[in-house]
Design a protein around this motif. Sequence first.
Motif, mmCIF file in Angstrom:
data_model
loop_
_atom_site.group_PDB
_atom_site.id
_atom_site.type_symbol
_atom_site.label_atom_id
_atom_site.label_comp_id
_atom_site.label_asym_id
_atom_site.label_seq_id
_atom_site.Cartn_x
_atom_site.Cartn_y
_atom_site.Cartn_z
ATOM 1 N N GLY A 1 -10.356 5.622 -7.650
ATOM 2 C CA GLY A 1 -9.789 4.360 -7.240
ATOM 3 C C GLY A 1 -8.305 3.820 -7.886
ATOM 4 O O GLY A 1 -9.238 4.041 -9.305
ATOM 5 N N THR A 2 -7.495 3.142 -7.717
ATOM 6 C CA THR A 2 -6.647 2.260 -7.935
ATOM 7 C C THR A 2 -6.683 1.321 -7.892
ATOM 8 O O THR A 2 -6.297 1.143 -6.741
ATOM 9 N N LEU A 3 -6.135 0.111 -9.234
ATOM 10 C CA LEU A 3 -6.286 -0.944 -8.813
ATOM 11 C C LEU A 3 -4.786 -1.543 -9.002
ATOM 12 O O LEU A 3 -4.148 -0.478 -9.534
ATOM 13 N N ILE B 1 1.078 -1.408 0.056
ATOM 14 C CA ILE B 1 0.112 -0.240 -0.027
ATOM 15 C C ILE B 1 0.774 1.251 0.034
ATOM 16 O O ILE B 1 0.214 2.170 -0.500
ATOM 17 N N ALA B 2 2.373 1.309 0.528
ATOM 18 C CA ALA B 2 2.761 2.106 0.888
ATOM 19 C C ALA B 2 3.532 2.805 -0.959
ATOM 20 O O ALA B 2 3.045 3.730 -1.456
ATOM 21 N N ARG B 3 3.595 1.156 -1.250
ATOM 22 C CA ARG B 3 4.580 1.937 -2.552
ATOM 23 C C ARG B 3 2.788 2.139 -4.052
ATOM 24 O O ARG B 3 3.569 3.284 -4.946
ATOM 25 N N ALA B 4 2.356 1.923 -3.497
ATOM 26 C CA ALA B 4 0.793 1.917 -4.595
ATOM 27 C C ALA B 4 0.867 3.708 -3.807
ATOM 28 O O ALA B 4 1.006 4.459 -5.215
ATOM 29 N N ALA B 5 1.243 3.951 -2.954
ATOM 30 C CA ALA B 5 0.048 5.722 -2.712
ATOM 31 C C ALA B 5 1.594 6.569 -2.862
ATOM 32 O O ALA B 5 1.487 7.005 -2.602
ATOM 33 N N GLY B 6 3.117 6.057 -3.449
ATOM 34 C CA GLY B 6 4.213 6.132 -3.916
ATOM 35 C C GLY B 6 4.496 6.748 -2.135
ATOM 36 O O GLY B 6 5.773 8.072 -2.213
ATOM 37 N N GLY B 7 4.587 6.106 -1.985
ATOM 38 C CA GLY B 7 5.048 6.312 0.208
ATOM 39 C C GLY B 7 6.302 5.339 0.055
ATOM 40 O O GLY B 7 6.767 4.264 -0.329
ATOM 41 N N LYS B 8 6.984 5.317 1.545
ATOM 42 C CA LYS B 8 8.189 4.816 1.790
ATOM 43 C C LYS B 8 7.310 3.531 2.749
ATOM 44 O O LYS B 8 7.940 2.583 2.931
ATOM 45 N N LYS B 9 6.434 3.969 3.853
ATOM 46 C CA LYS B 9 6.073 3.589 5.112
ATOM 47 C C LYS B 9 4.756 3.484 5.131
ATOM 48 O O LYS B 9 4.284 4.880 4.441
ATOM 49 N N ALA B 10 3.908 2.845 5.390
ATOM 50 C CA ALA B 10 2.590 2.838 5.873
ATOM 51 C C ALA B 10 2.403 2.039 6.759
ATOM 52 O O ALA B 10 2.919 1.403 7.392
ATOM 53 N N ALA B 11 1.101 2.696 7.992
ATOM 54 C CA ALA B 11 0.765 2.106 8.880
ATOM 55 C C ALA B 11 -0.720 2.128 8.920
ATOM 56 O O ALA B 11 -1.111 3.175 8.767
ATOM 57 N N MET B 12 -0.987 1.728 9.980
ATOM 58 C CA MET B 12 -2.479 1.252 10.320
ATOM 59 C C MET B 12 -3.150 2.832 10.801
ATOM 60 O O MET B 12 -1.918 3.689 11.599
#
Length: 156
Positions: free
Chosen positions: A148-150, A73-84
Amino acid sequence: MTPAINSARKAKVSHRVHQYQHDPASESYGTEAAEKLGVAADRVFKTLVVAVDGQDLAVAVVPVSGQLSMKRIARAAGGKKAAMADPTDVQRATGYVLGGVSPLGQKKRLRTFIDASAQRFDTVFVSAGRRGLEIELAPAELARLTHGTLAPLQRD
């Protein structure tokens, strides 16, 4: 009537609303929905809100039968990290209570990413904005309504 259902009606999207008796003791809202509606868990999608790189909120829509990969999800959103995301932030941004968060009709439109597995089905089920209420629609319509993006979002 919820904002999610209203958004589908307003857009004239073909959909069906399904209601079931929610059990307050249930710990997995999505699994409960699949069981009570008699639908394969792969077709029922949960709406998860994440914080990307500690700031931007984004929505991940993944099957209740799978788990969200934070890296994906981080990669899809163009970021490095994701957390709830923090539950208070989720409720404030979406206008929905946890367990009833819908990707549709959110108070603030968040970037939305839908697991690519949704494309395997003619229709999928997502929360209609309340526990015990699901909306069934085509994955392409879900993507259109949410902008949304698949992308592949599940853990392997």
